[in-house]
Write an enzyme that holds these catalytic residues in place. Structure first.
Site, PDB file in Angstrom:
ATOM      1  N   ASN A  13     -16.579   2.947 -22.913  1.00  0.00           N
ATOM      2  CA  ASN A  13     -16.633   1.523 -22.501  1.00  0.00           C
ATOM      3  C   ASN A  13     -17.933   1.320 -21.983  1.00  0.00           C
ATOM      4  O   ASN A  13     -18.406  -0.056 -22.402  1.00  0.00           O
ATOM      5  CB  ASN A  13     -15.591   1.437 -21.507  1.00  0.00           C
ATOM      6  CG  ASN A  13     -14.025   1.389 -22.067  1.00  0.00           C
ATOM      7  OD1 ASN A  13     -14.055   1.269 -23.331  1.00  0.00           O
ATOM      8  ND2 ASN A  13     -13.256   1.169 -21.333  1.00  0.00           N
ATOM      9  N   SER A  70     -15.200  16.812  -9.826  1.00  0.00           N
ATOM     10  CA  SER A  70     -15.583  15.752  -8.763  1.00  0.00           C
ATOM     11  C   SER A  70     -14.507  15.838  -7.844  1.00  0.00           C
ATOM     12  O   SER A  70     -13.478  16.298  -7.961  1.00  0.00           O
ATOM     13  CB  SER A  70     -15.838  14.337  -9.218  1.00  0.00           C
ATOM     14  OG  SER A  70     -14.584  13.834  -9.603  1.00  0.00           O
ATOM     15  N   THR A  94      -5.552  14.004 -15.180  1.00  0.00           N
ATOM     16  CA  THR A  94      -6.618  13.977 -16.181  1.00  0.00           C
ATOM     17  C   THR A  94      -7.142  15.027 -16.737  1.00  0.00           C
ATOM     18  O   THR A  94      -6.857  16.297 -16.202  1.00  0.00           O
ATOM     19  CB  THR A  94      -7.911  13.344 -15.072  1.00  0.00           C
ATOM     20  OG1 THR A  94      -9.119  13.583 -15.953  1.00  0.00           O
ATOM     21  CG2 THR A  94      -8.008  14.040 -13.871  1.00  0.00           C
ATOM     22  N   ASP A 153       0.722  -1.030  -0.152  1.00  0.00           N
ATOM     23  CA  ASP A 153       0.046  -0.042   0.056  1.00  0.00           C
ATOM     24  C   ASP A 153       0.952   1.293  -0.039  1.00  0.00           C
ATOM     25  O   ASP A 153       1.899   1.222   1.131  1.00  0.00           O
ATOM     26  CB  ASP A 153      -0.990   0.028   1.232  1.00  0.00           C
ATOM     27  CG  ASP A 153      -1.942   0.919   1.032  1.00  0.00           C
ATOM     28  OD1 ASP A 153      -1.755   2.101   0.523  1.00  0.00           O
ATOM     29  OD2 ASP A 153      -3.229   0.754   1.805  1.00  0.00           O
ATOM     30  N   TYR A 198     -12.881  13.213  -6.909  1.00  0.00           N
ATOM     31  CA  TYR A 198     -11.768  12.551  -7.563  1.00  0.00           C
ATOM     32  C   TYR A 198     -11.085  13.367  -8.491  1.00  0.00           C
ATOM     33  O   TYR A 198      -9.820  13.415  -8.489  1.00  0.00           O
ATOM     34  CB  TYR A 198     -12.105  11.272  -8.275  1.00  0.00           C
ATOM     35  CG  TYR A 198     -11.315  10.864  -9.824  1.00  0.00           C
ATOM     36  CD1 TYR A 198     -10.227  10.430  -9.541  1.00  0.00           C
ATOM     37  CD2 TYR A 198     -11.608  11.331 -10.749  1.00  0.00           C
ATOM     38  CE1 TYR A 198      -9.360  10.188 -10.533  1.00  0.00           C
ATOM     39  CE2 TYR A 198     -10.983  11.161 -11.975  1.00  0.00           C
ATOM     40  CZ  TYR A 198      -9.659  10.372 -11.821  1.00  0.00           C
ATOM     41  OH  TYR A 198      -8.808  10.401 -12.700  1.00  0.00           O
ATOM     42  N   GLU A 243     -22.435  19.497 -14.206  1.00  0.00           N
ATOM     43  CA  GLU A 243     -21.448  19.745 -15.501  1.00  0.00           C
ATOM     44  C   GLU A 243     -22.362  20.525 -16.541  1.00  0.00           C
ATOM     45  O   GLU A 243     -23.399  20.288 -16.791  1.00  0.00           O
ATOM     46  CB  GLU A 243     -20.895  18.773 -15.890  1.00  0.00           C
ATOM     47  CG  GLU A 243     -21.927  17.549 -16.524  1.00  0.00           C
ATOM     48  CD  GLU A 243     -21.133  16.394 -16.857  1.00  0.00           C
ATOM     49  OE1 GLU A 243     -20.003  15.958 -16.606  1.00  0.00           O
ATOM     50  OE2 GLU A 243     -21.769  15.355 -17.479  1.00  0.00           O
TER      51      GLU A 243
END
Lengths: 388, 388
Positions: free
Chosen positions: A243, A183, A148, A78, A185, A331
């Site tokens: 996906n 978000s 991202t 971890d 994340y 959004e």
């Protein structure tokens, strides 16, 4: 001719980590992967699984070595554990660390305050531990960090690669482009970006921060047998737009476009993401340099993606329909979107397949795993709402 | 005429928290404070203490009630604990939450990886827990969050209040001003800023994010007896530039300016910080609005501050000398610096004392605590280095 490098992949058990490990090894690099397998547990936590029946890490490593007569190293552990992180980095002394070891789901981070904090802590602490370990044990190592495109949000101006030259009140500076992530994340990736810029400044580390678009696809050339498949998520929490649409089409589920479907993002095929990461690894920046790559191929709106899937399904004799459902996120559903992506092309990136070619491969492969998608079809419609 | 408000102060035991609690209570507001007293423990951890001999929270509350016949509420607890944070906010139902409950030292966060992670986790998790609690229990509550001018760093352009209108490649947008913070601690404030902007957007919360300059001074008008004093830190880890200089001057220690001393920042007196926070609380933004105040009075370079201290010491018959020592930080020692600070002035902020007037008060008061400063003089010179 690229020299053999020692590459440590944090999060080697993931969607990108495993194909990257195989690809780098086949190119002659020495790879050691780290993972605590938390992705498998977190996908199970929400009652879902990968469409592809992935093997355990050990089974995959054995299958790879049997197939290609090359070994990939792996250590379970971890990255939130400082001692563990220090030890594996000090032991392996990597030339490059690819950090894919984060929790990567926007909806997962939005479930509740606990999932918000869990995502924040996991991602920020793991990255900081890696930065400290690099400073202490491998100060010349190159960190390739997965960020991202979502860090930028959807500003009403062009999006440069990380930094921009601006004039304000008659004076000029080159500054980090403002981040407006959508978000918790995505916010963690913004926080990592700020932390890494700072670490590179004070410790003269080198880093490539990858602002990656949405990755789609299922196959890379090293997946010569089912034992070597990577995971493929399609549920509301772990599946990304394209996906998820492919999986929906396979079981005759309407393609769930959120809201108006005008949300535009950059997309890249799995095989091209691996190509780009390899380019970044093999072309490290100078010591002390933090650089940003916007890593995507083409931009599409969600509704355009759905149209592509419907069209390719038609060719394959499968009927698919796009469906507009209430947007669970907060959004803009119609907006300006024009991000730069020059840096990787300058270093030689050339996208391989057209979107439709890649979709043909993905959809045909998914047909083999139709039963596994069918079994989790109740995990496709959104239950996590941003506003709650 | 301002209506009576219920104000919850997170971190009420701190340098700002305690005088703010007294001031708001004297203005007729109902105050409840939260603290886990971790600041006292963390200052002890590095072998230091407050120059002022502060009383326990209970002793202070009793002394205040005895003096002014008004009560201040207090609950001991940790804001990293979700259940605790939810319960105190749900119970008290505040109109405003002033969040001062963070770890606030740049050097502390730079000690090692553990202090880095501890500062990150404490600050980010506490803020997220408060945001979730507001969303769940008091969606109309106003969050007054303490950030820092240090979030902006020292760009080569003017610094607006939080956001700026820019033109880039011929298109315009209003975007968050880029953040370039100079320590892990300062980075946590940047992360909070991004998280709060996002929470205000998705949940329509209201927040004032205070980019505060360096606070100095020791006295506010409610401190009518020694039982009511607030803490005053002067060591290398918890003491900020001007307060540290004052303490050094009192014991005849050279004023330790780091490097060239051209580092310029905004400064504000403790009494004016309390004035500004009160203005922010009493003038909440509309629901869903996130706004930024740059909260400082005047800008000074470190060497200018030292000169002011030397001059006031001269008047008081104390000889002080400025001394240049190696800069333990990584920061520009000569740079452009021109931050805006209009918003609080528009709402009525008027600085009270000149810098020298405030210094006279501080230095005279500190003379009373000379022995306590002398006792910890070995904790004044820097031992925490950014580069290590």
């Amino acid at each position: 001719m690229v020299l053999e490098m020692k590459v440590m992949i944090m999060g080697m058990d993931g969607y990108l980590g495993w194909p990257l490990a195989m690809h780098l090894t086949m190119k002659g690099h020495v790879v050691c992967g780290i993972d605590n397998l938390s992705r498998r547990r977190r996908v199970a936590e929400i009652g879902s699984w990968s469409a592809t029946p992935i093997k355990s890490p050990t089974e995959r490593l054995v299958a790879f070595e049997k197939e290609f007569s090359k070994a990939i190293g792996f250590t379970f552990g971890d990255l939130r554990d400082v001692d563990f992180t220090f030890q594996v980095i000090d032991d392996f002394k990597p030339d490059a660390i690819v950090h894919l070891g984060e929790i990567i789901s926007a909806p997962y981070s939005m479930i509740d305050v606990h999932h918000c904090n869990e995502t924040m802590m996991n991602n920020i602490v793991s990255t900081n531990n890696i930065l400290y370990a690099m400073h202490k044990f491998v100060p010349n190592c190159h960190l390739v960090k997965l960020g991202t495109m979502g860090e930028y949000g959807t500003p009403n101006i062009d999006i440069p690669e990380g930094f921009f030259e601006i004039e304000y009140h008659g004076r000029k500076d080159r500054l980090p482009f403002p981040r407006q992530a959508g978000s918790w994340y995505h916010q963690t990736k913004v926080h990592d970006t700020h932390n890494i810029i700072f670490a590179c400044k004070i410790w003269e580390l080198r880093s490539t921060d990858i602002m990656q678009g949405v990755v789609h696809g299922i196959r890379t050339e090293e997946m010569t047998s089912d034992e070597l498949l990577t995971r493929f998520d399609f549920d509301e929490v772990w599946g990304t737009a394209l996906n998820r649409f492919c999986a929906q089409a396979i079981i005759g589920h309407e393609l769930t476009t959120y809201g108006k479907g005008g949300q535009t993002r950059g997309y890249i095929a799995l095989r091209d993401s691996i190509q780009c990461l390899t380019i970044a690894i093999e072309n490290p920046p100078e010591k002390g340099v933090y650089r940003t790559f916007n890593q995507f191929d083409e931009c599409y709106s969600v509704i355009e993606l759905a149209d592509h899937v419907v069209k390719v399904c038609d060719e394959l004799g499968t009927k698919a329909n796009a469906w507009h459902i209430e947007n669970p996120r907060v959004e803009a559903e119609e907006h300006y979107y024009n991000p730069d992506h020059y840096e990787l092309y300058k270093l030689g990136f050339r996208p391989t397949n057209t979107l439709n070619d890649e979709l043909r491969i993905t959809l045909k492969e998914l047909l083999r795993w139709k039963d596994r998608i069918e079994a989790k079809k109740n995990r496709i419609l959104p239950t996590v709402y941003w506003k709650k």
